[in-house]
Scaffold this active site. Structure first.
Site, short mmCIF file in Angstrom:
data_model
loop_
_atom_site.label_atom_id
_atom_site.label_comp_id
_atom_site.label_asym_id
_atom_site.label_seq_id
_atom_site.Cartn_x
_atom_site.Cartn_y
_atom_site.Cartn_z
N CYS A 81 0.86 -1.19 0.00
CA CYS A 81 0.00 0.00 0.00
C CYS A 81 0.89 1.24 0.00
O CYS A 81 1.22 1.78 1.07
CB CYS A 81 -0.92 0.00 1.22
SG CYS A 81 -2.05 1.42 1.28
N TYR A 110 0.41 4.33 -0.73
CA TYR A 110 -0.21 5.52 -0.14
C TYR A 110 0.07 5.56 1.36
O TYR A 110 0.53 6.58 1.90
CB TYR A 110 -1.72 5.50 -0.40
CG TYR A 110 -2.47 6.71 0.09
CD1 TYR A 110 -2.70 6.92 1.45
CD2 TYR A 110 -2.97 7.66 -0.81
CE1 TYR A 110 -3.39 8.03 1.90
CE2 TYR A 110 -3.66 8.77 -0.36
CZ TYR A 110 -3.87 8.95 0.99
OH TYR A 110 -4.56 10.06 1.44
N CYS A 111 -0.20 4.46 2.05
CA CYS A 111 0.00 4.43 3.50
C CYS A 111 1.47 4.42 3.88
O CYS A 111 1.85 4.93 4.94
CB CYS A 111 -0.73 3.23 4.10
SG CYS A 111 -2.53 3.34 4.00
N VAL A 112 2.32 3.84 3.04
CA VAL A 112 3.76 3.90 3.29
C VAL A 112 4.21 5.35 3.31
O VAL A 112 4.91 5.80 4.23
CB VAL A 112 4.54 3.09 2.24
CG1 VAL A 112 6.04 3.35 2.37
CG2 VAL A 112 4.26 1.60 2.39
N HIS A 151 2.65 7.34 6.42
CA HIS A 151 3.18 7.09 7.76
C HIS A 151 4.70 7.22 7.84
O HIS A 151 5.24 7.41 8.93
CB HIS A 151 2.60 5.79 8.30
CG HIS A 151 1.15 5.98 8.57
ND1 HIS A 151 0.69 6.56 9.74
CD2 HIS A 151 0.06 5.79 7.79
CE1 HIS A 151 -0.62 6.69 9.66
NE2 HIS A 151 -1.02 6.24 8.49
#
Length: 336
Positions: free
Chosen positions: A80, A82-84, A87
């Site tokens: 993912c 986007y989430c990498v 965060h």
């Protein structure tokens, strides 16, 4: 950034339930970010995912840096991006270190290893996690939340929250975003202040890892209840039974290169339920394979943004809570 497949953006009126949730998100997360707002068609789901994330990642026991590393490692595991990016940016805001530099710190690198192992039930590090018993609900909860969010984001959002995806422009954008979110990241947060957003609910047995923390247990119990309600609304019982069976048999592995396993599982269903079953199974076990055609086919029988978000949420959480059953509470007598 637009949210894929949703046909409208829900109007949020002053004083509404959704506005109350978004006010908390703006104040404590720093902005109304899409991994939360994609749940707006079902405000109870928005409340639930916010509660689960807030009470673990933001307000739970344990160092925020370590929890952001877990969120990033889980997101890498689930492919993912986007989430990498999101965060990695939050980690930078929390600590001043990006993910690669944080991994060089001996006090933080075990958290990345633990997060990366959360889909490998036999991994030794899951039996000896790098956090204490008091911290366990927050760390396990963070992992479970991101196994859920990664699936939702993979299907409904793009590849990055940043305007640039590589090179110096991306580095500059990430540092600017880290500065923007840094105040909210580092602001102290009192556990439990989100709990009243949803009514009381019993804690399911597969979420008992949350029990040592009253606020996290309450958040996950209430989130689980609204997810179950959403699944009942959006997915026929026959579909949920098939997905539950597949998830219980799953051992964290990536699925075969084709979708034959999925088609075999739903072969007994009629056309409408096959469309629902295909979407639900792939969301739970192979979310990167959910295509526009699969979503469109589902929506041709089950129309409405609320039903799509509900189906995705139930399927995503089914996989996430299964993963949670593999994550071990440490012996209270030991502390890393």
């Amino acid at each position: 950034m637009s949210i894929r497949y949703l046909k409208s953006h829900p109007h949020v009126s002053r004083g509404s339930f959704s506005e109350k949730i978004l006010t908390q998100i703006r104040r404590e997360f720093g902005a109304e970010v899409e991994p939360f707002t994609l749940h707006l068609p079902v405000p109870e789901l928005l409340a639930g995912v916010w509660m689960a994330c807030r009470e673990t990642l933001l307000a739970g026991n344990g160092v925020r840096d370590a929890k952001e590393i877990i969120a990033t490692a889980v997101s890498m595991l689930n492919q993912c991006p986007y989430c990498v990016d999101a965060h990695s940016m939050m980690l930078l805001g929390a600590s001043g270190d990006d993910f690669s530099r944080a991994l060089q710190k001996p006090e933080l690198s075990p958290f990345a290893a633990w997060g990366a192992a959360t889909r490998t039930p036999s991994s030794p590090i899951l039996a000896t996690p790098p956090f204490s018993a008091d911290e366990a609900p927050a760390f396990i909860g963070t992992a479970v939340v991101f196994h859920y969010i990664n699936r939702m984001v993979t299907i409904l959002l793009g590849t990055s929250p940043l305007p640039f995806t590589k090179g110096l422009p991306k580095m500059v954008a990430m540092r600017m975003a880290a500065w923007f979110f840094g105040k909210a990241v580092n602001r102290p947060k009192q556990p439990g202040t989100s709990i009243d957003l949803l009514p009381e609910a019993p804690l399911p047995e597969d979420l008992l890892w949350a029990k040592p923390s009253p606020s996290i247990a309450e958040a996950f119990a209430r989130f689980a209840q609204v997810v179950e309600n959403a699944g009942t609304l959006a997915l026929p019982q026959e579909v949920r039974t098939i997905v539950n069976h597949a998830v219980q048999e799953w051992q964290g592995n990536d699925q075969e290169l084709d979708n034959r396993w999925c088609e075999e599982a739903i072969a007994c269903l009629d056309d409408a339920n096959k469309c629902a079953g295909r979407l639900a199974l792939l969301t739970a076990l192979a979310p990167w394979r959910v295509s526009e055609t699969i979503v469109r086919d589902f929506s041709s029988y089950f129309a409405g943004d609320n039903l799509l978000v509900s189906a995705l949420a139930w399927s995503s959480f089914s996989a996430a809570r299964k993963i949670g059953t593999w994550l071990t509470l440490p012996d209270p007598a030991t502390r890393p």
